[in-house]
Scaffold this active site. Structure first.
Site, PDB file in Angstrom:
ATOM      1  N   ASP A   1       0.034  34.352  16.694  1.00  0.00           N
ATOM      2  CA  ASP A   1       1.236  33.662  16.217  1.00  0.00           C
ATOM      3  C   ASP A   1       1.597  32.676  17.328  1.00  0.00           C
ATOM      4  O   ASP A   1       2.132  33.072  18.363  1.00  0.00           O
ATOM      5  CB  ASP A   1       2.352  34.699  15.982  1.00  0.00           C
ATOM      6  CG  ASP A   1       3.707  34.038  15.724  1.00  0.00           C
ATOM      7  OD1 ASP A   1       3.773  32.794  15.662  1.00  0.00           O
ATOM      8  OD2 ASP A   1       4.702  34.785  15.608  1.00  0.00           O
TER       9      ASP A   1
ATOM     10  N   LYS B  66       5.346  22.705  20.334  1.00  0.00           N
ATOM     11  CA  LYS B  66       4.814  22.884  18.974  1.00  0.00           C
ATOM     12  C   LYS B  66       5.423  21.845  18.027  1.00  0.00           C
ATOM     13  O   LYS B  66       4.798  21.421  17.074  1.00  0.00           O
ATOM     14  CB  LYS B  66       5.135  24.301  18.489  1.00  0.00           C
ATOM     15  CG  LYS B  66       4.656  24.593  17.079  1.00  0.00           C
ATOM     16  CD  LYS B  66       4.798  26.056  16.743  1.00  0.00           C
ATOM     17  CE  LYS B  66       4.595  26.355  15.290  1.00  0.00           C
ATOM     18  NZ  LYS B  66       4.676  27.784  14.989  1.00  0.00           N
TER      19      LYS B  66
ATOM     20  N   GLU C 119       2.498  30.925   8.034  1.00  0.00           N
ATOM     21  CA  GLU C 119       3.327  31.975   8.649  1.00  0.00           C
ATOM     22  C   GLU C 119       3.994  32.903   7.628  1.00  0.00           C
ATOM     23  O   GLU C 119       3.927  34.126   7.772  1.00  0.00           O
ATOM     24  CB  GLU C 119       4.358  31.353   9.594  1.00  0.00           C
ATOM     25  CG  GLU C 119       3.689  30.858  10.870  1.00  0.00           C
ATOM     26  CD  GLU C 119       4.558  29.976  11.735  1.00  0.00           C
ATOM     27  OE1 GLU C 119       5.758  29.820  11.434  1.00  0.00           O
ATOM     28  OE2 GLU C 119       4.029  29.418  12.706  1.00  0.00           O
TER      29      GLU C 119
ATOM     30  N   ASP D 287      11.619  32.623   6.439  1.00  0.00           N
ATOM     31  CA  ASP D 287      11.112  32.553   7.805  1.00  0.00           C
ATOM     32  C   ASP D 287      11.777  31.405   8.565  1.00  0.00           C
ATOM     33  O   ASP D 287      11.408  30.240   8.391  1.00  0.00           O
ATOM     34  CB  ASP D 287       9.581  32.377   7.713  1.00  0.00           C
ATOM     35  CG  ASP D 287       8.924  32.197   9.078  1.00  0.00           C
ATOM     36  OD1 ASP D 287       9.617  32.336  10.094  1.00  0.00           O
ATOM     37  OD2 ASP D 287       7.712  31.919   9.105  1.00  0.00           O
TER      38      ASP D 287
END
Ligand code: AMP
Length: 574
Positions: free
Chosen positions: A6, A68, A145, A168
């Site tokens: 992850d 990211k 994800e 999420d």
């Protein structure tokens, strides 16, 4: 052995499918969460994780986080004397996780499943794959994800049929997926999201409140160190508000004291525009999946930002019931990645599980439309693959040139849902040479193939030319070419990585330096002496000297932290 990773905005985790099912792998410090932070030490070596996160405050110009967010863009981050692409920074995190996995498993690891936000674009996905390559990992699969989160939950309830929605909310992105689990088939019915909405935006709200209440601080807005302090304090306050009814930000800068006290009700009110933005993707996902909220068996929370009670309350209100929180939201995605790794390795315990996923965006090309007066209206979006189609998928559509004897057909490829291409994201273009003759005799078959990793291949075929044209993403500065990847591999190989066996001591030192900066007066002098003694011990490179010194400094830091009610460094949010 395939590992699951992850690769998070704020923290990253590594996992594996073990004897007892999905299992997290601890880092050298024994922790499951490795902060996604990179710092360059004074001796030029690269530090990853906790030490780098502490150095964000003490050495902001030599440290970085949240890269990211820039994956798939050409943004360059300068730390120390070197420039890094976001792929390279991510690769350093991946490399550290790979080493942790190798130390834990006792053998080399070369294959990984890496999770990405479902709403990641083509360029962001390619950048993630490249980061894997730069870290020496063959990326077996990019896994969405929320799909990973659902796999982690679904694995426990393989027998029953269930429909669930994964909500999420990570540091920088928001993903929603609706899944249907039936007789071992895990089917993603729909995925939606917002790539620019996450926990950090809630920190941004606290910052705005801070400046509204501390107008004199506005002149420091351009100073990196001031902003680091403010963001760290705001992040801490946000977390405090997850546990208590109010929180206070307090810090000094250039001999001035700044503070702000915030109640949860005030915070909730100021966050109202963000909370509203969480609704739309949920509604769209349910509509696309053709599922009524009452049909959902559970609502699964993933991502650290779902710890905020204001978010949980909003979710409960939206669905009229409480969400499931059986699995730690920080760990659920990595655990799901391990399930996918088990599936890939065809583990016998998982032989009956099949998973299908969907395309998160519509993909198509720009076309011109002929109006009733025979004039042309250009730049319309014509989807070839519609969002939420089950992947892998291949679709072909026929297009005709506008005029007779047209020499070329310019195919511009876009992703998005808007009617006009200007509101969608351009992925690339393809120039197709046409044969001569009337336009209706010169069709071009355009084939879009979208694979399970969310990567697109475009082919154009004319009757005239035997070989199809395949997509060359031209001029997309967010994607590295093969040659650039080779160059970056060489650049990374020249980096000195901080030795793994000394990470623990280096982490303690970074933490001590951060706390030192927060203290004043005698306590500061005293900690300075303790740090000096610890450094002396480290210089001996003798474990017999280092081990007791480590115990001493750790107890000193614990004592100072408890006396001053200093909190551990929160995740970065700038
Ligand atoms: P992730 O990308 O899933 O690691 O999520 C990180 C985000 O979760 C960051 O924005 C954190 O600030 C946020 N977060 C983590 N723990 C908490 C907490 N206890 N309260 C509020 N936000 C949190």
């Amino acid at each position: 052995m395939i590992i699951g990773i992850d690769l998070g905005t704020t923290n990253s985790l590594v996992s594996v499918w073990g004897e007892k099912g999905p299992q997290l792998i601890p880092n050298k410090l024994g922790e499951m969460l490795t902060p996604s932070c990179v710092s360059i030490d004074e001796d030029g070596s690269v530090l990853i994780g906790n030490a780098a996160r502490d150095r964000l405050q003490t050495h902001p110009e030599r440290s970085t986080a949240l890269f990211k967010r820039y994956m798939g863009s050409e943004r360059i981050v300068r730390i120390g004397k070197r420039d890094f692409r976001p792929e390279e920074l991510s690769s350093l995190i991946l490399r550290a996780l790979k080493e942790d996995a190798e130390a834990y498993l006792g053998h080399p690891v070369t294959e990984a499943i890496i999770t990405v936000p479902a709403y990641f674009s083509e360029a962001q996905r390619k950048a993630t794959k490249t980061a894997g390559r730069l870290a020496g990992l063959n990326v077996e699969r990019l896994l969405n994800e929320p799909t990973a989160a659902a796999l982690a939950y679904g694995i426990h309830q393989r027998e029953a049929e269930s429909k669930f929605l994964v909500f999420d909310l990570g540091g920088g992105t928001f993903d929603v997926s609706v899944l249907d689990l039936f007789e071992g088939v895990m089917e993603v019915r729909a995925t939606t999201g917002d790539n620019f909405l996450g926990g950090e935006d809630f920190v941004g709200v606290i910052n705005d409140l801070f400046f509204a209440a501390n107008q004199t601080a506005l002149r420091f807005k351009k100073e990196a160190l001031f902003m680091q302090r403010l963001f760290a304090a705001a992040e801490q306050a946000k977390r405090q508000l997850s546990k208590e009814a109010s929180a206070t930000i307090q810090f000094s800068y250039r001999d001035k004291e700044f503070s702000l006290t915030l109640t949860e009700a005030e915070f909730e009110k100021a966050c109202a525009p963000l909370l509203v933005r969480l609704r739309d993707p949920v509604e769209r996902a349910l509509r696309d999946a053709n599922i009524h909220p009452s049909e959902l068996d559970s609502i699964v929370l993933a991502g650290g930002a779902t710890r905020m009670p204001i978010v949980r309350r909003m979710v409960s209100r939206m669905f009229g019931r409480f969400p499931s929180v059986d699995i730690n939201p920080d760990e659920v995605i990595a655990l799901g990645a391990a399930v996918q790794a088990g599936l890939k390795m065809k583990n016998s315990a998982l032989s009956e599980v099949v998973m299908t996923d969907v395309a998160p965006y519509s993909l198509g090309i720009d076309v011109s439309k002929r109006l009733s007066d025979n004039s042309l209206s250009s730049d319309h979006f014509d989807p070839i693959i519609e969002r939420n189609s089950v992947i892998p998928i291949s679709r072909v559509k026929k297009y005709f040139p506008i005029t007779d004897n047209q020499a070329y057909l310019e195919l511009n490829i876009y992703q998005g849902e808007s009617r006009m291409v200007k509101d969608n994201i351009k992925l690339g273009s393809l120039r197709v040479k046409l044969g001569s003759g009337p336009c209706e005799e010169n069709p071009v078959d355009v084939r879009f193939t979208y694979d399970v990793n969310g990567l697109l291949q475009v082919e154009a075929r004319t009757a005239e030319w035997a070989n199809p044209y395949t997509l060359i993403i031209e001029g997309n500065p967010g994607i590295l070419s093969e040659q650039e990847i080779t160059e970056r591999l060489a650049a990374i190989a020249s980096l000195k990585i901080h030795p793994r066996d000394r990470i623990e001591s280096r982490t303690i030192l970074a933490k001590a330096e951060r706390i030192y900066q927060q203290l004043l007066g005698d306590e500061r002098v005293w900690l300075g002496q303790q740090i000096f003694m610890f450094e002396q011990a480290l210089e001996t490179q003798d474990d017999k000297v280092i081990a007791p010194a480590k115990t001493v400094i750790e107890s000193v830091l614990t004592e100072i932290e408890s006396q001053n009610r200093l909190q551990p460094t929160p995740d970065p949010s700038w």
